[in-house]
Design an enzyme around this catalytic site. Structure first.
Site, PDB file in Angstrom:
ATOM      1  N   CYS A  99      11.829 -15.094 -38.225  1.00  9.81           N
ATOM      2  CA  CYS A  99      11.922 -14.273 -39.698  1.00  9.81           C
ATOM      3  C   CYS A  99      10.753 -13.507 -39.842  1.00  9.81           C
ATOM      4  O   CYS A  99      10.654 -12.399 -39.267  1.00  9.81           O
ATOM      5  CB  CYS A  99      12.209 -15.468 -40.666  1.00  9.81           C
ATOM      6  SG  CYS A  99      12.867 -14.961 -42.351  1.00  9.81           S
ATOM      7  N   HIS A 136      16.854 -18.854 -38.501  1.00  9.02           N
ATOM      8  CA  HIS A 136      16.048 -20.112 -38.602  1.00  9.02           C
ATOM      9  C   HIS A 136      16.354 -21.244 -37.649  1.00  9.02           C
ATOM     10  O   HIS A 136      16.783 -22.146 -38.398  1.00  9.02           O
ATOM     11  CB  HIS A 136      15.548 -20.450 -40.005  1.00  9.02           C
ATOM     12  CG  HIS A 136      14.779 -19.720 -40.572  1.00  9.02           C
ATOM     13  ND1 HIS A 136      13.217 -19.533 -40.708  1.00  9.02           N
ATOM     14  CD2 HIS A 136      15.155 -18.705 -41.685  1.00  9.02           C
ATOM     15  CE1 HIS A 136      12.886 -18.484 -41.367  1.00  9.02           C
ATOM     16  NE2 HIS A 136      13.794 -18.032 -42.238  1.00  9.02           N
ATOM     17  N   GLU A 195      14.910 -23.648 -36.286  1.00 13.89           N
ATOM     18  CA  GLU A 195      14.159 -24.766 -36.648  1.00 13.89           C
ATOM     19  C   GLU A 195      14.770 -25.400 -37.667  1.00 13.89           C
ATOM     20  O   GLU A 195      14.278 -26.690 -38.042  1.00 13.89           O
ATOM     21  CB  GLU A 195      12.589 -24.625 -37.300  1.00 13.89           C
ATOM     22  CG  GLU A 195      12.143 -23.658 -38.333  1.00 13.89           C
ATOM     23  CD  GLU A 195      12.713 -22.339 -38.605  1.00 13.89           C
ATOM     24  OE1 GLU A 195      13.311 -21.843 -37.622  1.00 13.89           O
ATOM     25  OE2 GLU A 195      12.138 -21.745 -39.502  1.00 13.89           O
TER      26      GLU A 195
END
Lengths: 222, 80
Positions: free
Chosen positions: A86, A196, A198
């Site tokens: 990002c 994302h 994660e």
């Protein structure tokens, strides 16, 4: 495998990234502050998401000129793995570690939702936990994720198989050229991506499609 | 003191969704015949010293290293 997370003022996904790396690797990553001029000996450096320097001038532009980024560039040239997610992707582009630019979403809207990604190149250290052509779920949350590169750069990215992920099934949330969601460097050790991973690594997240990316980067896949 | 104005604009062919939205706003205000709008940035910079040619080369370096992203933007430097 040891990892480090780069911290800059205005990032806000750093805790998510540290939590994901800690859960997957079993040990917490080192953290490096923007003014640090060296990075501990690690195998993976991650630049997380957020809004470094309030997105002033251009997303990632000021962060990319901070001292720590010279150390990141040196490490990348030595072959250390670098992942930018990002705002981290925006910073890697502004630092010249990856080609192209990320512009305002074509819709002009901030997008926060889940998209589908197609694994285009499964031969990178970041994507080897997936199969080429596999579709995975992944959250996105950004206002400036509209990837742009000139025709020559695009031809080179495709010719060198450096598009790692594309938005799949018509889920392109930002107008990125050729549905590009992630690219890797010439040597393949630097990857930038808008989504994302994660935030999708365990059952509590509602899925773990992002986990294999970190397992690959941390040499935890066969 | 040397004063300069730096103008940064999007390159031709780079999509400018913000410019498009501004076009829509102008048309909503009743301005007809607006063929296109491209949004850019202006930086007014004041530099110490009197050497205008050194200032100009410094300002160009500032554009190339930070103020403009040459992947998508052009710049021009005007000493005032």
């Amino acid at each position: 495998m040891k990892s480090a997370v780069v911290l800059l003022p205005g990032l806000n996904r750093d805790r998510d990234m540290i939590a994901a790396l800690t859960k997957i690797a079993g040990t917490p990553p080192a953290t490096v502050w923007q003014t640090d001029t060296s990075i501990p000996a690690v195998d993976l450096i991650v630049i997380p998401g957020g809004f470094s320097y309030g997105d002033y001038l251009r997303c990632g532009a000021i962060a990319a000129r901070m001292p720590v980024m010279r150390a990141v560039a040196e490490a990348a040239h030595r072959g250390v793995r670098v992942l930018g997610v990002c705002n981290g992707f925006q910073i890697l582009l502004e630092a010249g570690l990856l080609p192209g630019a990320l512009m305002r979403n074509a819709s002009l809207k901030f997008v926060c939702k889940e998209v589908m990604l197609e694994v285009v190149n499964a031969d990178t250290v970041f994507t080897r936990g997936y199969a080429a052509g596999q579709a995975i779920r992944c959250p996105v949350a950004h206002h400036d994720g509209n990837y742009f590169a000139d025709a020559q750069t695009l031809a080179r990215l495709k010719g060198e198989n450096r598009i790692a992920f594309r938005y799949a099934g018509g889920s392109n949330p930002n107008g990125s050229i050729e549905d590009i969601a992630a690219i890797v460097s010439e040597k393949g050790n630097v990857m930038g991506m808008m989504p994302h991973p994660e935030n999708l690594i365990e059952a509590a997240h509602g899925g773990s499609d992002g986990r294999a990316l970190f397992e690959g980067a941390l040499d935890m896949v066969a | 003191m040397i004063r300069a104005r730096i103008t940064v604009t999007l390159k031709n062919g780079v999509l400018d969704p913000q410019g498009k939205a501004i076009e829509g706003g102008l048309s909503a205000l009743g301005f007809s015949g607006v063929h296109s709008v491209r949004q850019g940035k202006v930086f007014d910079v004041e530099l110490d010293g009197v050497d205008r040619s050194a200032a100009e080369s410094d300002l160009k370096a500032m554009c190339e290293k930070l103020l403009a992203n040459l992947v998508i933007e052009n710049y021009s430097v005007d000493l005032l």
